[in-house]
Design an enzyme around this catalytic site. Structure first.
Site, PDB file in Angstrom:
ATOM      1  N   CYS A 120      40.863 -64.339  38.220  1.00 62.66           N
ATOM      2  CA  CYS A 120      42.035 -64.822  38.939  1.00 62.66           C
ATOM      3  C   CYS A 120      42.083 -64.184  40.329  1.00 62.66           C
ATOM      4  CB  CYS A 120      43.309 -64.485  38.160  1.00 62.66           C
ATOM      5  SG  CYS A 120      43.364 -65.250  36.517  1.00 62.66           S
ATOM      6  N   HIS A 122      47.667 -64.441  29.702  1.00 63.68           N
ATOM      7  CA  HIS A 122      47.983 -63.142  30.274  1.00 63.68           C
ATOM      8  C   HIS A 122      47.145 -62.065  29.583  1.00 63.68           C
ATOM      9  CE1 HIS A 122      52.176 -64.479  31.902  1.00 63.68           C
ATOM     10  NE2 HIS A 122      51.180 -65.229  32.342  1.00 63.68           N
ATOM     11  N   GLU A 130      47.881 -59.165  28.242  1.00 62.18           N
ATOM     12  CA  GLU A 130      48.391 -58.640  26.982  1.00 62.18           C
ATOM     13  C   GLU A 130      48.227 -59.644  25.842  1.00 62.18           C
ATOM     14  OE1 GLU A 130      52.102 -59.615  29.519  1.00 62.18           O
ATOM     15  OE2 GLU A 130      49.954 -59.302  29.782  1.00 62.18           O
ATOM     16  N   CYS A 164      55.855 -60.624  30.890  1.00 61.09           N
ATOM     17  CA  CYS A 164      56.822 -61.709  31.018  1.00 61.09           C
ATOM     18  C   CYS A 164      57.591 -61.850  29.690  1.00 61.09           C
ATOM     19  CB  CYS A 164      56.111 -63.013  31.366  1.00 61.09           C
ATOM     20  SG  CYS A 164      55.084 -63.671  30.013  1.00 61.09           S
ATOM     21  N   CYS A 220      55.237 -63.062  26.679  1.00 58.37           N
ATOM     22  CA  CYS A 220      54.345 -62.020  26.173  1.00 58.37           C
ATOM     23  C   CYS A 220      55.128 -60.906  25.488  1.00 58.37           C
ATOM     24  CB  CYS A 220      53.471 -61.470  27.292  1.00 58.37           C
ATOM     25  SG  CYS A 220      52.190 -62.648  27.796  1.00 58.37           S
ATOM     26  N   TYR A 277      56.991 -56.743  36.844  1.00 62.26           N
ATOM     27  CA  TYR A 277      56.914 -58.194  37.004  1.00 62.26           C
ATOM     28  C   TYR A 277      58.202 -58.642  37.683  1.00 62.26           C
ATOM     29  CZ  TYR A 277      56.238 -63.087  35.531  1.00 62.26           C
ATOM     30  OH  TYR A 277      56.072 -64.442  35.496  1.00 62.26           O
TER      31      TYR A 277
END
Length: 166
Positions: A51, A95, A97, A123, A126, A144
């Site tokens: 990413c 993600h 995690e 988030c 998650c 975040y």
């Protein structure tokens, strides 16, 4: 040896305390040293992400052993592009995690009572996975944009700790 008997020296073992099913060192300086070492490893793992917008790494540690790792990226078999032409994250990107938790799910281990080291706080979605996986402690570096995931974890009894910059 004294009088034909083996005399073992007295050994002082540093105390550990068990808090909310998570082993935490009684010595805060030692715990901080381990937290920082594992976070440095999570930061290295984040570099594996393809990413471009954000690279996130995760480690799951249980009883002093790394039992899983993950970084943000696309599902296995998909192209490694995480963002569309306008730079927005594609909806199917996992993600870090979530990847680490799924890796544990595919193994013979489990994350019950473990600590999750995460380069960015989770988030909301998650955070639900973290609770369901039985993770009892979260250590993160960068927050975040939406803190509701952290609120959910705290309300669910997870110990949440943000590290100062490394």
């Amino acid at each position: 040896m004294t009088g034909g008997r083996l005399v073992r020296p007295s050994v002082s073992i540093p105390p550990m305390s068990i808090t909310r099913d998570t082993i935490v060192h009684a010595d805060p300086a030692k715990q901080d040293r381990y937290d920082r070492a594992y976070m440095k490893m999570a930061l290295e793992w984040a570099k594996l992400s393809h990413c471009t917008r954000k690279k996130v790494g995760a480690l799951i540690v249980k009883e002093g052993m790394i039992i899983s790792d993950g970084y943000n990226g696309t599902p296995t078999g998909f192209p490694n592009d995480c963002e569309d032409a306008s730079g927005l994250t594609l909806w199917y990107v996992l993600h870090a995690e979530a990847n680490a938790i799924m890796k544990v799910a595919r193994s013979t281990n489990n994350a019950g009572g473990a600590t999750l080291y995460l380069t960015h706080s989770p988030c909301k979605e998650c955070s639900k996975l973290i609770l369901q996986a039985g993770i009892k402690r979260l250590v993160f570096l960068d927050p975040y944009k939406d803190p509701s995931g952290l609120d959910l974890l705290r309300n669910g009894g997870v110990m949440v700790h943000q590290l100062e910059k490394l």
